[in-house]
Design an enzyme around this catalytic site. Structure first.
Site, PDB file in Angstrom:
ATOM      1  N   TYR A   1       9.231  -0.411  -3.324  1.00 22.41           N
ATOM      2  CA  TYR A   1       8.906   0.914  -3.372  1.00 22.41           C
ATOM      3  C   TYR A   1       7.555   0.985  -4.161  1.00 22.41           C
ATOM      4  CZ  TYR A   1       8.799   5.875  -5.194  1.00 22.41           C
ATOM      5  OH  TYR A   1       8.445   7.083  -5.466  1.00 22.41           O
TER       6      TYR A   1
ATOM      7  N   ASP B   1       1.661  -5.401  -6.125  1.00 20.52           N
ATOM      8  CA  ASP B   1       2.100  -3.798  -6.796  1.00 20.52           C
ATOM      9  C   ASP B   1       2.832  -4.490  -7.892  1.00 20.52           C
ATOM     10  OD1 ASP B   1       3.856  -1.010  -5.914  1.00 20.52           O
ATOM     11  OD2 ASP B   1       3.146  -1.571  -7.789  1.00 20.52           O
TER      12      ASP B   1
ATOM     13  N   LYS C   1       2.815   2.378 -15.377  1.00 22.82           N
ATOM     14  CA  LYS C   1       3.932   2.117 -16.540  1.00 22.82           C
ATOM     15  C   LYS C   1       3.467   1.458 -18.204  1.00 22.82           C
ATOM     16  CE  LYS C   1       7.329   1.695 -13.061  1.00 22.82           C
ATOM     17  NZ  LYS C   1       8.474   2.755 -12.881  1.00 22.82           N
TER      18      LYS C   1
END
Ligand code: KE4
Length: 433
Positions: free
Chosen positions: A150, A245, A273
């Site tokens: 994702y 990623d 994050k």
């Protein structure tokens, strides 16, 4: 006449009732809906260290940590101090501030493959922008991603994605035009042959391969030996860019991220994050010759009102500087391994089929027989049993990610006592399943 005991609804239930009237599904992100674990979400009042406190006063040991950012736990003093000081100067300028430069300098120092970096406001923006840049730089259109990975919710990447899509059983999202989704090829993770075959088939049409070097969004799946270095070779040979990623793994699995842990140098890296310590942030960066194509230095357009926001920069800087100073990764890896092994042991004792995958600061308990090496393997998990596990843990004060297809996260402030309490909760719940 017997008085039926009327249960007064909890505050979380009352708030969720109100939320569902004005917000789709009553949440601002599907991942926190708890729909997949057949529960309604707990509304959180506050966090402190490794703990969350809900609006009804219940306390939990937090293994979601805002889906990764809170590696130093909630209300880490140095982060609060940095935020308070930034706040006293206002919340946003829409003009450059020094903190943006300082965070960019620190990121390029800690992740040397990143020679230049652009701040954005989310991981989605980071990966979406990195794809646009890769397509412009190579003059090619095809993208290769991997089943169960994702990368946020931009159109090109909502193909066979993990996280909330896997949790809700949505293969690929409606609303993404066929013309666009056919430019994205999704392959099985940990299968180099599939990548080589795709490159043979599509020759010099592939702009980039984007991957979670350690998959967190199908549940945790580690790359097999040689897989990432094989990807590096295959992309270089094909003239395609390799994009890591590391929104989830960046500064979590090692100070230099998964690229340091596996010693593989991508062309571009996406972050989020942890670099915002819980404030909205993302970033993409990498080779200077590629990044110089980004406007206004180059012609690849990308922009954002709140990109480089001074509060997010202050919080991210405080967190990264603390991680650089403390370098807590050996300890964090050990704590994670200890918890993973004890969970595996209690599942074995209760004769519950389970595969516990773990790496520094991340772990997933797959309820199935055997090991998980790709998304198809993860899908064999017993999601009904996972719901029962999740509900049992919550009752015992453990806030675990509400999906079989997510990774749990540890902070450096989870105490020995909290880890032992978690081990005991798993043991009790497994015994009750
Ligand atoms: P955001 O747009 O949510 O900031 O980042 C998207 C993203 C990109 N890349 C990776 C590897 C990610 O894990 C994410 C977001 N992760 C999910 C949790 N699996 C965020 C939780 C949510 O969607 O609410």
């Amino acid at each position: 006449m017997s008085q039926a005991t009327v249960m007064t609804p909890s505050k979380s239930e009352v708030y969720f009732e109100r939320a569902q009237k004005v917000m789709p599904g009553g949440v601002n992100s599907p991942a926190r809906s708890c729909k997949a674990v057949k529960s309604s979400p707990v509304f959180i009042q506050r966090g402190d260290a490794a703990n969350l406190f809900d609006v009804d006063g219940s306390q939990y040991i937090d293994y979601v940590l805002s889906w990764g950012p809170m590696i130093l736990g909630h209300r880490y003093p140095r982060i609060l101090e940095a935020l308070e000081s930034a706040l006293s100067n206002s919340t946003s300028f829409g003009a450059p501030c020094l903190a943006e430069v300082e965070l960019a300098e620190l990121i390029t120092k800690l992740m040397p493959s990143i020679e230049m970096v652009r701040m954005v406001c989310s991981g989605t923006e980071a990966t979406m922008s990195a794809l646009r840049l890769a397509r412009a730089f190579t003059g090619r259109s095809l993208i290769i991603k991997f089943d169960g990975c994702y990368h946020g919710h931009s159109d090109s990447l909502l193909v066979k994605a993990g996280s909330g899509l896997a949790t809700l059983g949505i293969a690929s999202s409606p609303g993404v035009p066929e013309e666009l989704s056919k430019l994205t090829i999704s392959l099985p993770f940990n299968d180099l042959g599939a990548v080589e075959k795709a490159f043979k088939e599509h020759k010099d049409k592939v702009a980039a391969v984007i991957i979670e070097p350690i998959v967190g969004n199908a549940g945790l799946i580690l790359p097999e030996d040689g897989y990432l270095s094989g990807l590096r070779e295959a992309t270089t040979k094909a003239g395609a860019l390799l994009i890591f990623d590391e929104v989830m793994t960046g500064f979590r699995v090692a100070l230099g991220g998964a690229q340091a842990k596996y010693n593989v140098k991508p062309d571009l890296t996406c972050l989020g994050k942890i670099i915002g310590a819980g404030l909205p942030v993302g970033a993409y960066g990498g080779r200077r010759d590629i990044m110089e194509r980004v406007a206004p230095q180059g012609d690849v357009y990308q922009a954002g009102t709140l990109a480089g926001n001074p509060l997010a920069m202050a919080a991210g800087l405080a967190q990264l500087k603390s991680l650089q100073l403390l370098n807590p990764y050996a300890q964090l890896e050990q704590t994670t391994q200890k918890l993973a092994q004890s969970i595996a042991e209690s599942a074995r004792k209760a004769k519950i089929p389970a595969a516990v995958a773990h790496t520094c600061g991340m772990l997933t308990v797959f309820l199935l027989k055997g090991e998980v090496k790709d998304y198809a393997g993860a899908l064999k998990s017993d999601c009904d049993k996972f719901s029962a596990l999740w509900q049992g843990l919550l009752k015992r004060g453990i806030y675990w990610p509400p999906s079989q297809f997510e990774s749990a996260f540890l902070s450096i402030v989870h105490t020995k006592a909290e880890i032992e309490e978690t081990q005991k909760a798993f043991e009790e719940v497994f015994a009750s399943l």
